[in-house]
Design an enzyme around this catalytic site. Structure first.
Site, PDB file in Angstrom:
ATOM      1  N   GLY A 135      -4.644   3.137  -1.959  1.00  0.00           N
ATOM      2  CA  GLY A 135      -5.616   3.801  -1.118  1.00  0.00           C
ATOM      3  C   GLY A 135      -5.472   4.367  -0.061  1.00  0.00           C
ATOM      4  O   GLY A 135      -4.220   4.601   0.391  1.00  0.00           O
ATOM      5  N   CYS A 154      13.082  11.576   7.606  1.00  0.00           N
ATOM      6  CA  CYS A 154      13.049  11.064   8.760  1.00  0.00           C
ATOM      7  C   CYS A 154      14.482  11.172   9.535  1.00  0.00           C
ATOM      8  O   CYS A 154      14.443  11.288  10.808  1.00  0.00           O
ATOM      9  CB  CYS A 154      12.551   9.524   8.972  1.00  0.00           C
ATOM     10  SG  CYS A 154      13.582   8.544   7.576  1.00  0.00           S
ATOM     11  N   GLY A 180      -5.011   5.061   4.237  1.00  0.00           N
ATOM     12  CA  GLY A 180      -4.551   4.192   5.419  1.00  0.00           C
ATOM     13  C   GLY A 180      -5.770   3.620   6.171  1.00  0.00           C
ATOM     14  O   GLY A 180      -5.744   2.405   6.545  1.00  0.00           O
ATOM     15  N   LYS A 205       1.007  -1.226  -0.106  1.00  0.00           N
ATOM     16  CA  LYS A 205       0.081   0.008   0.094  1.00  0.00           C
ATOM     17  C   LYS A 205       0.807   1.224   0.077  1.00  0.00           C
ATOM     18  O   LYS A 205       1.456   1.651   0.939  1.00  0.00           O
ATOM     19  CB  LYS A 205      -0.994  -0.022   1.375  1.00  0.00           C
ATOM     20  CG  LYS A 205      -2.014   0.999   0.994  1.00  0.00           C
ATOM     21  CD  LYS A 205      -2.502   1.743   2.278  1.00  0.00           C
ATOM     22  CE  LYS A 205      -1.719   2.921   2.487  1.00  0.00           C
ATOM     23  NZ  LYS A 205      -1.693   4.051   1.716  1.00  0.00           N
ATOM     24  N   GLU A 223       9.226  16.256  15.647  1.00  0.00           N
ATOM     25  CA  GLU A 223       9.352  16.251  14.513  1.00  0.00           C
ATOM     26  C   GLU A 223       8.719  17.222  13.780  1.00  0.00           C
ATOM     27  O   GLU A 223       7.511  17.155  13.564  1.00  0.00           O
ATOM     28  CB  GLU A 223       9.381  14.812  13.779  1.00  0.00           C
ATOM     29  CG  GLU A 223       9.845  14.469  12.380  1.00  0.00           C
ATOM     30  CD  GLU A 223       9.363  13.103  12.035  1.00  0.00           C
ATOM     31  OE1 GLU A 223       8.122  12.773  11.791  1.00  0.00           O
ATOM     32  OE2 GLU A 223      10.235  12.621  11.516  1.00  0.00           O
ATOM     33  N   GLU A 250       9.264   1.945  10.856  1.00  0.00           N
ATOM     34  CA  GLU A 250      10.273   2.856  10.558  1.00  0.00           C
ATOM     35  C   GLU A 250       9.592   4.155  10.722  1.00  0.00           C
ATOM     36  O   GLU A 250       9.026   4.570   9.793  1.00  0.00           O
ATOM     37  CB  GLU A 250      10.751   2.662   9.053  1.00  0.00           C
ATOM     38  CG  GLU A 250      11.577   1.329   8.989  1.00  0.00           C
ATOM     39  CD  GLU A 250      13.060   1.261   9.696  1.00  0.00           C
ATOM     40  OE1 GLU A 250      13.421   2.339  10.042  1.00  0.00           O
ATOM     41  OE2 GLU A 250      13.411   0.303   9.387  1.00  0.00           O
ATOM     42  N   VAL A 259      -7.538   0.829   3.214  1.00  0.00           N
ATOM     43  CA  VAL A 259      -6.616  -0.378   2.707  1.00  0.00           C
ATOM     44  C   VAL A 259      -5.541  -0.737   3.899  1.00  0.00           C
ATOM     45  O   VAL A 259      -5.273  -1.958   4.132  1.00  0.00           O
ATOM     46  CB  VAL A 259      -5.915   0.108   1.375  1.00  0.00           C
ATOM     47  CG1 VAL A 259      -4.676  -1.258   1.152  1.00  0.00           C
ATOM     48  CG2 VAL A 259      -6.833   0.505   0.357  1.00  0.00           C
ATOM     49  N   GLY A 260      -4.676   0.576   4.279  1.00  0.00           N
ATOM     50  CA  GLY A 260      -3.850  -0.118   5.382  1.00  0.00           C
ATOM     51  C   GLY A 260      -4.512  -0.622   6.560  1.00  0.00           C
ATOM     52  O   GLY A 260      -4.002  -1.572   7.104  1.00  0.00           O
TER      53      GLY A 260
END
Ligand code: NAD
Length: 481
Positions: free
Chosen positions: A208, A286, A210, A177, A386, A252, A213-214
């Site tokens: 798609g 990141c 999150g 995905k 972040e 990650e 589909v996620g």
């Protein structure tokens, strides 16, 4: 579909399931907006849960045979994948530059690392000890099962290639995905991968959201493993929701990486890479080194060196190789960066370079001013959270021990850097940093070295043999003597 022609709106209505491009069952359509000028350049029909379930079923069928493939067969596939993707490096780079405004000087090496991930996985595959035996015991490494690979937008091609390469090396079939914000890039890549003539169902790609589909990948009992790259919040939800089906997870996540400038550093040599790490991928990385730790006694010299070095970081058209900082991916990201700059000022940090607002002459797209704050303390919001934009905080320290303490005083632990002339001292400092990767004297990479985070930066490692082992289970067979 080729993503090179400007100003034509491209439509994607299919997903890649069981070796073919098939029409989407989901109907929702999302615009893809070019960040340099806010123009709509693509329309993507998003998958729904049913598309995800079809892809999972195809991957499950493929797993039944592919899990029994030999090392030689997997190596051959990885070589083929390397060949077909190598031919599309220019197209993949162009798509990355256009779709999310990644500067070409970053996008090309990122695409190349993605392509090289297939070659690196082939090498690592040969180095892994797949079987160990002693006395009446035999231990083998077995593919974990169908893997769901969920990627972030900021280096989507690399994440897709890296995760898929490791899964193939391990003997797993996958459902990818991609980030919905990387639909055009993902399509160029899938077209390339299709040319490798893989066994049907080994690779499935379903674009798609999150939450549809996620989430289906995370809860579906036929998916054994989730390898995810993205934000901490979504990573937490994957760990929590995946527990119901005992998912194996690799996460990650984000970072707030420190760069320690030791007091013996040569500023002319050290400041450009320090800024380069801070502004990596326009700060949308990141690993971006967004906390620069400098010795108090050299603070004034560091400020002058930063102001001088900023001319090497021009903002502008990401397709121009001279540009160091492109637009943010979206208006939402611009607003986020602006709010952090405001917060930094409110909390008492001093703007050395940049500040709020658009850079002059770049009002149309999602551009922000690269910003360096001084007088930053490590408890300020801009030092703890972040930002995911080109915002650097300079923090003063008094001794090496103080620098190590400040560097480690973070919820994150993904990446860190040490800059200095005495290598043994730099190594001593590096060895005390709580981060998954520490680089000495500049940003560098090694496709066999593990990548991943301590603490809130994630769980598990990718790259090389470390990345392959994340897709393996260990089985011991013991015979009665
Ligand atoms: P994100 O977490 O918003 O999205 C990442 C992916 O997760 C997308 O594909 C998204 O559709 C999907 N997703 C969203 N909700 C989901 C859910 N409930 N279940 C399953 N999947 C879901 O992150 P992003 O904005 O795309 O990426 C930026 C973040 O990624 C930053 O925090 C950055 O630090 C991190 N990142 C980490 C690494 C690393 O290697 N550690 C690399 C790049 C980016």
């Amino acid at each position: 579909m080729t993503v090179t022609k400007k100003d034509a709106i491209r439509a994607i209505t299919t997903h890649y399931i069981d070796g073919a491009f098939v029409e989407s069952h989901g109907h929702e359509v999302m615009d893809i907006v070019r960040p340099t000028d806010g123009q709509v350049i693509g329309r993507v029909t998003l998958a729904d849960e049913e598309d995800a379930r079809r892809a999972i079923a195809a991957a499950k069928r493929a797993f039944a045979t592919f899990s029994a493939s030999t090392m030689g067969e997997r190596a051959k596939l990885l070589r083929r994948l390397h060949e077909v993707t190598s031919e599309r490096i220019d197209d993949l780079t162009a798509a990355m530059v256009e779709e999310y405004g990644g500067v070409v000087r970053f996008a090309r090496p990122i695409v190349e690392s993605g392509v090289n991930a297939f070659a690196a996985a082939e090498k690592a595959l040969r180095e892994i000890q797949w079987v160990r035996s002693w006395d009446k015991t035999t231990v083998t490494l077995e593919p974990v099962g169908v893997a769901g690979l969920i990627t972030a937008w900021n280096a989507n091609v690399l994440f897709m290639c890296l995760k898929f390469a490791s899964a193939v090396a391990a003997g797993c079939s996958v459902v990818i995905k991609p980030s919905e914000m990387s639909s055009l890039q993902a399509r160029v890549l899938v077209e390339a991968l299709h040319e490798a003539k893989l066994p049907n169902g080994l690779l499935n790609v379903v674009t798609g959201l999150g939450k549809t589909v996620g989430a289906e990948l995370v809860r579906n009992p036929d998916v054994a493993k989730i390898s995810f790259t993205g934000s901490v919040g979504v990573g937490e939800s994957i760990m929590r929701d995946g527990a119901a089906t005992m998912k194996r997870v690799t996460l990650e996540l984000g970072g707030k990486s420190p760069t320690i400038l030791l007091d013996d550093a040569n500023l002319e040599e050290a400041i450009p890479p320090a800024l380069g790490m801070a502004f990596l991928n326009s700060g949308q990385a990141c690993a971006a080194g967004t906390r620069l730790l400098v010795p108090s006694k050299r603070l004034d010299a560091v400020k002058r060196a930063i102001a001088d070095a900023m001319s090497a970081f021009p903002v502008g058209d990401p397709a121009d190789p001279k540009t160091a900082i492109g637009p943010m991916v979206s208006q939402k990201q611009v607003d986020r960066v602006q709010s952090y700059i405001r917060k930094g000022i409110e909390e008492g940090a001093e703007v050395l370079v940049g500040g709020e607002g658009h850079p002059q002459g770049l009002e149309a797209g999602y551009f922000v001013k690269p910003t360096v704050f001084v007088n930053v303390s490590n408890d300020m919001t801009i030092a703890r959270e972040e930002i995911f934009g080109p915002v650097l905080g300079v923090i003063a320290y008094d001794s090496d021990e103080d620098a190590i303490r400040i560097a480690n005083d973070s919820n994150f632990g993904l990446h860190a850097a040490v800059l200095g002339t005495d290598l043994s001292r730099a190594r001593r400092v590096a060895s005390q940093l709580r981060a998954g990767r520490v680089v000495i004297n500049g940003m560098t990479d090694d496709p066999q070295a593990p990548w991943g985070g301590f603490k809130f930066s994630g769980v598990g490692r990718e790259y090389g043999a470390y990345g392959i082992s994340a897709f393996l289970e260990t089985r011991a067979i013991l015979e009665v003597a």
